[in-house]
Design an enzyme around this catalytic site. Structure first.
Site, short mmCIF file in Angstrom:
data_model
loop_
_atom_site.label_atom_id
_atom_site.label_comp_id
_atom_site.label_asym_id
_atom_site.label_seq_id
_atom_site.Cartn_x
_atom_site.Cartn_y
_atom_site.Cartn_z
N MET A 78 -8.05 -25.77 -31.37
CA MET A 78 -6.75 -25.70 -32.03
C MET A 78 -5.63 -26.08 -31.07
O MET A 78 -4.64 -26.70 -31.47
CB MET A 78 -6.51 -24.30 -32.59
N THR A 85 -13.06 -17.43 -39.93
CA THR A 85 -11.99 -18.36 -39.55
C THR A 85 -10.70 -17.55 -39.46
O THR A 85 -10.71 -16.33 -39.63
CB THR A 85 -11.82 -19.48 -40.59
N CYS A 86 -9.60 -18.24 -39.19
CA CYS A 86 -8.33 -17.51 -39.10
C CYS A 86 -7.90 -16.97 -40.45
O CYS A 86 -7.00 -16.13 -40.52
CB CYS A 86 -7.25 -18.42 -38.52
N GLN A 105 -9.33 -30.10 -42.54
CA GLN A 105 -10.70 -30.42 -42.15
C GLN A 105 -11.32 -29.43 -41.17
O GLN A 105 -12.53 -29.45 -40.96
CB GLN A 105 -10.75 -31.82 -41.51
#
EC number: 1.2.1.70
Length: 447
Positions: A193, A49-50, A115
């Site tokens: 996003m 993930t980021c 989430q």
């Protein structure tokens, strides 16, 4: 075999290190393939993930598996293993289960309760499943983690308490600019996003949005969804970033690109001719960063990155909601581990039943040879009686051993059962591999 986790996240490393470790789907597949080349690793998947890169693997040996995963990740990011381990964390067996459940629940996110990570866990599993790199262990672990994450979000107020990364970034932007109503925004990246960013901007009352994306058709689709909501919007490619910046008040970017998509030159061109008093807030949610660091030094420009967002109080869930979420995670971890321990003893119990059935059949055959005059009816009644006696003798100990095995430290009961009844380990392994039938104990309820 147990689950081993080797990870680096926003809690253990600065953004610069996370940037070196960032992976796309192709990188993740290569990492898993390299890890699985070792005979010590039987299953593997990468959660990227980021804010984190984590490798989950099923290993035969802790130290050997750890060395394999560490070396592969070190080679991927161009760091020495010694340097990488300064920023890494390791979880094994029960601790690895607890960590993944917490991650899926949003408890380990930069913004507690967000989430998006639940979908990222799902994609990590789906990708690994498609590449056939997960087996029973990681399949069951991932599915339970997703279930736990959903339960936490549905049964606690952590969603409201822990806002999304985008909403926290926009809160900071509004603190610097004032209300966003009537202003102009740029959204760079038209994926999930980007869509989330657009959604938050609409709620904030933004008047105009420039959607910038590598693929113009995708940018147009997101722009059209904004137009459908009554927001003025247009679409651009990455080549038009400078043009899009010219009249922007706020920028949200999260592309997943391996290098910055907003260069210092873009910023200079875009900001030339703007009134000196007009400020620009850039929310860089990318990992690696989408914005060249030097842009933060330009007059009138504020860059909000993930490290800044993590320091924001609104990024932390209310203590009561976080505590409730942690209680759910703790209970789910206990239930999952109990189920796993019970599942581990089941092949031993089944092998015991199989051995008992073999003994019964051998004795009945001996009886047939000794008493050939027995008619079919009497032979059937004798067989039924013998099987009933064996079933009743085995019922209580096999039920009890499953109960005992489900408790912490209960793995010793399976071994004790094998020793007491001299069960062949190969027979137990055959049951676990599905090579022998699972024989239920059938009690005659009429007796």
């Amino acid at each position: 075999m147990s689950v081993l986790l080797f990870g680096v996240s926003h809690r253990s490393a600065p953004v610069s290190v996370l940037e070196q470790l960032s992976t796309d789907e192709s990188d993740q597949a290569k990492i898993v393939d390299q890890v699985l080349q070792s005979s010590l690793v039987t299953e593997a998947m990468v959660l990227s993930t980021c804010n984190r890169v984590e490798v989950y693997a099923v290993v035969d040996a802790f130290h050997g598996g750890l060395s394999v995963i560490g070396q592969v990740l070190a080679e991927h990011c161009g760091m020495s293993l010694n340097d990488l381990t300064k920023y890494a964390y390791v979880r094994y067996a029960e601790a690895a289960v607890e960590h993944l459940f917490a991650v899926a629940s949003g408890l380990d996110s930069a913004v507690i309760g967000e989430q998006q990570v639940l979908g990222q866990v799902r994609r990590a599993y789906t990708s690994a499943e498609a590449n056939h790199t997960v087996g029973r262990t990681l399949h069951e672990l991932s599915q339970r983690a997703l279930s736990v994450g959903k339960r936490v979000h549905s049964e606690t107020g952590i969603d409201a308490a822990g806002a999304s990364v985008v909403s926290v970034a926009l809160d900071i932007a509004e603190a610097k600019l004032g209300s966003l109503a009537g202003r102009t925004a740029v959204v760079i990246g038209a994926g999930s996003m980007g869509a989330l960013s657009a959604k938050h901007l609409v709620r904030a009352g933004i008047e105009r949005v420039h959607v910038v994306n590598r693929s113009l058709p995708r940018a147009r689709r997101l722009a059209q969804s904004l137009l459908d909501q009554g927001v003025t919007a247009d679409a651009h490619t990455l080549d038009d970033i400078a043009h899009a910046l010219a009249d922007a008040d706020v920028v949200i970017t999260s592309t997943g690109a391996v290098r910055p998509v907003v260069s210092l030159a873009d910023a200079h061109r875009g900001l030339t001719g703007r009134p000196e008093h007009r400020r620009l807030v850039i929310c860089d949610l990318g990992m690696p960063r989408d914005v060249e660091p030097a842009i933060a030094g330009l007059p009138g420009v504020n860059v909000i990155d993930m490290e800044r967002i993590q320091r924001e109080p609104s990024a932390r869930a209310a203590a009561s909601d976080a505590d409730a979420a942690r209680s759910i995670v703790a209970a789910e971890v206990a239930n999952y581990l109990a189920g796993q321990r019970m599942a581990e003893v089941t092949p031993t119990v089944t092998a015991l039943r199989q051995r008992a059935a073999d003994v019964v059949e051998a004795e009945l055959l001996r009886l047939d040879n000794r008493l050939p005059e027995l008619d079919a009816a009497h032979r059937a009644e004798v067989a039924k009686t013998v099987r009933r006696v064996v079933d009743k003798l085995l019922h209580a100990p096999t039920v009890r051993v499953k109960q005992l095995a489900s408790a912490p430290g209960g793995d010793s009961y399976a071994e004790a059962l094998r020793e007491l009844f001299e069960l062949d380990q190969q027979a137990v392994d055959a049951v676990a591999a599905g090579e022998l039938p699972l024989l239920p104990i059938e009690l005659d309820k009429s007796e």
